[in-house]
Design an enzyme around this catalytic site. Sequence first.
Site, PDB file in Angstrom:
ATOM      1  N   GLY A   1      -8.740 -10.013   0.027  1.00 20.27           N
ATOM      2  CA  GLY A   1      -7.257 -10.762   0.464  1.00 20.27           C
ATOM      3  C   GLY A   1      -6.365 -11.833   0.544  1.00 20.27           C
ATOM      4  O   GLY A   1      -5.443 -12.550   0.088  1.00 20.27           O
TER       5      GLY A   1
ATOM      6  N   ARG B   1       0.657  -1.037   0.096  1.00 24.03           N
ATOM      7  CA  ARG B   1       0.230  -0.194  -0.396  1.00 24.03           C
ATOM      8  C   ARG B   1       0.944   1.173  -0.040  1.00 24.03           C
ATOM      9  O   ARG B   1       1.036   2.117  -0.547  1.00 24.03           O
ATOM     10  CB  ARG B   1      -0.812  -0.171   1.341  1.00 24.03           C
TER      11      ARG B   1
ATOM     12  N   GLY C   1     -13.290  -4.544   1.303  1.00 23.06           N
ATOM     13  CA  GLY C   1     -14.642  -4.239   1.356  1.00 23.06           C
ATOM     14  C   GLY C   1     -15.066  -2.983  -0.023  1.00 23.06           C
ATOM     15  O   GLY C   1     -16.120  -3.283  -0.381  1.00 23.06           O
TER      16      GLY C   1
ATOM     17  N   LYS D   1     -18.830 -18.332   3.479  1.00 24.95           N
ATOM     18  CA  LYS D   1     -20.847 -18.086   3.858  1.00 24.95           C
ATOM     19  C   LYS D   1     -21.339 -16.798   2.358  1.00 24.95           C
ATOM     20  O   LYS D   1     -20.406 -16.534   2.029  1.00 24.95           O
ATOM     21  CB  LYS D   1     -20.594 -17.275   4.872  1.00 24.95           C
TER      22      LYS D   1
END
Length: 419
Positions: free
Chosen positions: A373, A63, A396, A220
Amino acid sequence: MTVSAGLGSGATDCQLQTETVTMNVLRFADLCAQGKAKGQRVFIRADLNVPLSAEGAITEDTRIRASVPAIQMALDAGAAVMVTSHLGRPTEGAFKPEDSLAPVAARLSELLGREVPLVQNWVDGVQVAPGRVVLLENCRVNKGEKKNDEALSRKMAALCDIYVNDAFGTAHRAEGTTYGIAQFAPIACAGPLLAAEIDAITQALANPKRPLVAIVAGSKVSTKLTILQSLANNVDQLIVGGGIANTFMLAAGLPIGKSLAEPSLVKEAQAVIEAMKARGAEVPIPTDVVVAKEFKADAKAEVKQARDVAANDLILDIGPETAKKLADQLMQAGTIVWNGPVGVFEMAPFEGGTQTIAQAIARSSAFSIAGGGDTLAAIAKYGIEKDVGYISTGGGAFLEVLEGKTLPAFEILEKRFTA
């Protein structure tokens, strides 16, 4: 959401939702090229939230390196440059040494080949000369940052002539340094990293070359259900993996033994399958899988036909037959969106599916965009960084784009462009 980031492509019939969002944002590169940044105070919101060891050393600096082009662009343009970022999860108004961007300032100094002083208590004023750069201490320590406090935002906006958002990883959050300052700064624009994300998203989702294939994997269905539902209206093939694939196998009437799944969401999975089928599209269900009796790296792996999974089996990867079929489909794709490995790739016996998928994406002539990630870890493990069209810096934020949401950082920059 259809995104047209000022590239001359309008709305198409390829939409994640019925609402069409045409995104036009001012770009910092254009301002610099026009000489409009010279002598100006430039405030850059970067994403420098890097992992640190217990001793406070940076363990991975991707980053920071990704933030350098925007900073160098501003310096080359003759601007007085201020850069800030969050780091970790500090308590507002209670600075602690472990919250400090000091390690980041040291690494930035090395990368830029010049000293980058770290400035604390900067909200009420910053002294920096044209051609110089300072790093402003962890912005999330400031009271009101996370709640996008207007008074704080106005103070920060008063520090600059040009605000540059170059932090896609935080674009899904409406905070003081990602949204509020952009409301009140004289000029608000997208840095080169954020602009590249907009361009890649546009190419992959708003105006894709067909067939458009999305790979969505994870433990999930519940965490990615809205993403799956949105993509079901747009993609030509929706490849599911991990625990999500197990729930879809249940929806297709296949046994999954004691594998991770969400039986309560079988109807939702069936609805996604039917929505795809109604459009002549497909959710490929695994025909073979790799199973074990235990979730361990040294567990004995066994390839089974999907219909033959036993009651005490754990499905930990797709099988070679399924992997080959999916790889062949990826080779025919025009655009590939990848979020998530299709098996427990961290364990050697269960990495075959993810490795095959990764290598197919690398060989495919399709434009590919990948984010998340675990996905980035798989890309690094198989050494295909240079073969992926665009690797997103956001986790996100990338998921919310796939879900069809308008990101706050994009929204405010667009508003400032059209105001």
